[in-house]
Design a protein around this motif. Structure first.
Motif, short mmCIF file in Angstrom:
data_model
loop_
_atom_site.label_atom_id
_atom_site.label_comp_id
_atom_site.label_asym_id
_atom_site.label_seq_id
_atom_site.Cartn_x
_atom_site.Cartn_y
_atom_site.Cartn_z
N ALA B 49 48.16 41.70 46.86
CA ALA B 49 46.79 41.20 46.72
C ALA B 49 46.55 40.69 45.30
O ALA B 49 45.90 39.67 45.08
CB ALA B 49 45.79 42.29 47.08
N ALA B 50 47.14 41.42 44.32
CA ALA B 50 46.98 41.01 42.92
C ALA B 50 47.62 39.64 42.70
O ALA B 50 47.07 38.78 42.00
CB ALA B 50 47.60 42.05 41.99
N ILE B 51 48.77 39.43 43.33
CA ILE B 51 49.44 38.14 43.18
C ILE B 51 48.65 37.02 43.86
O ILE B 51 48.42 35.96 43.26
CB ILE B 51 50.88 38.21 43.75
N THR B 52 48.20 37.27 45.08
CA THR B 52 47.50 36.19 45.79
C THR B 52 46.16 35.87 45.13
O THR B 52 45.60 34.80 45.36
CB THR B 52 47.28 36.53 47.29
N ALA B 53 45.65 36.79 44.31
CA ALA B 53 44.39 36.51 43.61
C ALA B 53 44.62 35.80 42.27
O ALA B 53 43.67 35.36 41.63
CB ALA B 53 43.64 37.82 43.38
N SER B 54 45.90 35.68 41.87
CA SER B 54 46.16 35.12 40.54
C SER B 54 46.01 33.60 40.53
O SER B 54 46.16 32.93 41.56
CB SER B 54 47.57 35.50 40.08
N ALA B 55 45.69 33.07 39.36
CA ALA B 55 45.50 31.62 39.21
C ALA B 55 46.81 30.88 39.49
O ALA B 55 46.80 29.83 40.15
CB ALA B 55 45.00 31.31 37.79
N ALA B 56 47.92 31.43 39.01
CA ALA B 56 49.22 30.77 39.20
C ALA B 56 49.53 30.63 40.69
O ALA B 56 50.01 29.58 41.15
CB ALA B 56 50.32 31.57 38.51
N TYR B 57 49.23 31.68 41.44
CA TYR B 57 49.50 31.65 42.88
C TYR B 57 48.62 30.62 43.57
O TYR B 57 49.08 29.81 44.37
CB TYR B 57 49.26 33.04 43.48
N ARG B 58 47.35 30.64 43.21
CA ARG B 58 46.42 29.69 43.85
C ARG B 58 46.81 28.24 43.54
O ARG B 58 46.73 27.37 44.40
CB ARG B 58 44.99 29.99 43.42
N ALA B 59 47.25 28.04 42.30
CA ALA B 59 47.66 26.68 41.91
C ALA B 59 48.88 26.25 42.75
O ALA B 59 48.94 25.12 43.23
CB ALA B 59 48.00 26.64 40.42
N ARG B 61 49.70 27.28 45.67
CA ARG B 61 49.23 27.03 47.04
C ARG B 61 48.60 25.64 47.14
O ARG B 61 48.84 24.91 48.08
CB ARG B 61 48.16 28.07 47.44
N GLU B 62 47.78 25.34 46.12
CA GLU B 62 47.05 24.07 46.16
C GLU B 62 47.98 22.87 46.10
O GLU B 62 47.75 21.87 46.76
CB GLU B 62 46.02 24.02 45.04
N ARG B 63 49.05 23.00 45.29
CA ARG B 63 49.94 21.84 45.24
C ARG B 63 51.02 21.94 46.33
O ARG B 63 51.93 21.11 46.38
CB ARG B 63 50.55 21.68 43.84
N GLY B 64 50.88 22.91 47.23
CA GLY B 64 51.76 22.99 48.39
C GLY B 64 53.19 23.37 48.04
O GLY B 64 54.12 23.01 48.75
N ASP B 65 53.36 24.11 46.96
CA ASP B 65 54.70 24.49 46.48
C ASP B 65 55.13 25.80 47.17
O ASP B 65 54.98 26.88 46.63
CB ASP B 65 54.65 24.66 44.96
N ARG B 66 55.67 25.64 48.37
CA ARG B 66 56.05 26.81 49.16
C ARG B 66 57.08 27.70 48.47
O ARG B 66 57.01 28.93 48.53
CB ARG B 66 56.63 26.37 50.51
N ALA B 67 58.03 27.03 47.81
CA ALA B 67 59.10 27.79 47.13
C ALA B 67 58.50 28.71 46.06
O ALA B 67 58.86 29.89 45.96
CB ALA B 67 60.11 26.84 46.51
N ALA B 68 57.55 28.17 45.29
CA ALA B 68 56.93 28.97 44.23
C ALA B 68 56.11 30.12 44.83
O ALA B 68 56.13 31.25 44.34
CB ALA B 68 56.06 28.09 43.34
N VAL B 69 55.40 29.81 45.92
CA VAL B 69 54.59 30.83 46.59
C VAL B 69 55.48 31.99 47.03
O VAL B 69 55.20 33.16 46.75
CB VAL B 69 53.86 30.21 47.81
N LEU B 70 56.59 31.64 47.70
CA LEU B 70 57.49 32.69 48.18
C LEU B 70 58.12 33.46 47.02
O LEU B 70 58.26 34.68 47.08
CB LEU B 70 58.59 32.08 49.05
N ARG B 71 58.49 32.72 45.96
CA ARG B 71 59.11 33.37 44.81
C ARG B 71 58.16 34.42 44.22
O ARG B 71 58.55 35.54 43.92
CB ARG B 71 59.49 32.32 43.76
N MET B 72 56.90 34.04 44.12
CA MET B 72 55.92 34.99 43.55
C MET B 72 55.74 36.21 44.47
O MET B 72 55.73 37.34 44.01
CB MET B 72 54.59 34.29 43.33
N LEU B 73 55.61 35.94 45.77
CA LEU B 73 55.42 37.06 46.70
C LEU B 73 56.64 37.97 46.73
O LEU B 73 56.52 39.19 46.85
CB LEU B 73 55.12 36.53 48.10
#
Lengths: 102, 256
Positions: B49-59, B61-73
């Motif tokens: 939850a802390a990660i999905t609330a972070s600005a980096a994660y939201r950014a 998501r917004e630019r559709g960077d699936r690889a980065a999203v998965l890497r963070m999770l």
């Protein structure tokens, strides 16, 4: 839905009204912790470690969450499935009706 | 795979159990292991939850960077349910008895893994078929049968129906049998359900089986709501009828 219910409880705190939950989280500690963080002040039955498959929801045949029943002051089921503004209207109506009876 | 990495893989379970605490009883192991898993799952949820609330994660998501999203999770380690379940099975073997059956059931529900589930069922079939503690395991026999697969699942349920001396244990096995064939053969499923309800008399499984009827006969608008007796988050007992005289919203909810 929690913010809505929180404001309903807050608005009617001096009325003969109660929001009673059947909390279906399978982890009691998680429920307690989240309740604290989210300002959930209303009382709930805890449905047990089986969560949504627990005894109360199983007996009542609940298959969707949230499931809502609105009861009048005599315990009669008067509305089901009302959410948001409809829930508020149902409760306000029953409170008015109760006042007329007295 | 090179020989050294093969050795490492083989040694891994040993290393895990080597570090684990020892237990004085199967009951204690059950309490501690289940509490540990609950805690790890909570922490896992919070960290994600802390990660999905972070600005980096939201950014990302917004630019559709699936690889980065998965890497963070993926930076959040998942609770190691498998090694906890493996540990539970070992401890169960050491102590035996009904508490051990409870541990085995816990392991089978949480392992979500065919090999371990088969191991649990092998033990149960060899040693524990007459234990009343099989109730907890059979309550979740849907999960267990799914991981056992067609070659073992149906046979296990049938053995329980045939061999358990405890009505409630047999009731659960009958209930899951009925669910399994519901689509294919609704009539046979209904018969099993009714048999299950008879065996479950006085237990909440009977309520669960009769829920549809209960809803039709007791939960319609205009009917007095059936009472609910239970306990709140602090363990304090109360009843729905304690609130007679007030307008009540009864809300089945959860945070999940």
């Amino acid at each position: 839905m929690i913010p809505h219910e929180r404001s309903l409880v807050e608005r009617l705190k001096d009325q003969p009204f109660a929001l009673i939950g059947v909390n279906s989280d399978d982890d009691l500690d998680y429920y307690r912790q989240q309740a604290k963080e989210n300002g959930v002040t209303w009382r709930s039955f805890w449905n047990g470690v089986r969560g949504t498959g627990g005894p109360i929801s199983s007996k009542w045949g609940v298959t969707g969450w949230p499931t809502i029943y609105v009861l009048d002051h005599e315990g009669v089921i008067r509305f089901t499935g009302v959410r948001g503004a409809k829930m508020d209207a149902a409760v306000d109506g029953l409170l008015a009706e109760m006042e007329e009876d007295q | 795979m090179r020989p050294t990495s093969l050795v490492a893989v083989l040694l891994l379970p040993l290393a895990v159990t080597g570090q684990a605490q020892t237990f004085d009883s199967a009951a204690q192991a059950y309490e501690r292991l289940s509490a540990r898993l609950r805690k790890e799952r909570r922490e896992y949820g919070e960290a994600r939850a802390a990660i999905t609330a972070s600005a980096a994660y939201r950014a990302a998501r917004e630019r559709g960077d699936r690889a980065a999203v998965l890497r963070m999770l993926n930076t959040v380690p998942r609770p190691d349910e498998l090694s906890m379940c493996r540990r539970a099975i070992e401890v169960a073997a050491r102590f035996g008895g009904d508490d051990a059956v409870r541990l085995l059931g816990w392991a089978a529900v949480h392992a979500k893994n065919k090999e371990l589930t088969v191991e649990v069922v092998d033990r149960v079939e060899a040693e524990h078929m007459s234990s009343p503690a099989l109730t907890a395991l059979l309550e979740r026999a849907d999960v267990i049968a799914r991981h056992l697969g067609m070659e073992r699942g149906p046979g296990f349920l049938q053995r329980v129906v045939d061999e358990s001396p405890h009505d409630i244990v047999r009731a659960w096995a009958l209930y899951w049998q009925s669910i399994a064939i519901k689509r294919r053969d609704p009539q046979a499923a209904e018969k099993l359900r009714q048999r299950a309800a008879t065996f479950a008399d006085g237990h909440w499984l009977a309520d669960k089986i009769r829920a549809k009827q209960f809803k039709a006969e007791r939960l319609q608008v205009g009917m007095v709501a059936p009472d609910i007796e239970g306990a709140d988050a602090d363990g304090v007992a109360f009843k729905l009828s304690d609130y007679r005289g007030k307008v009540v919203v009864l809300d089945f909810w959860g945070f999940w």
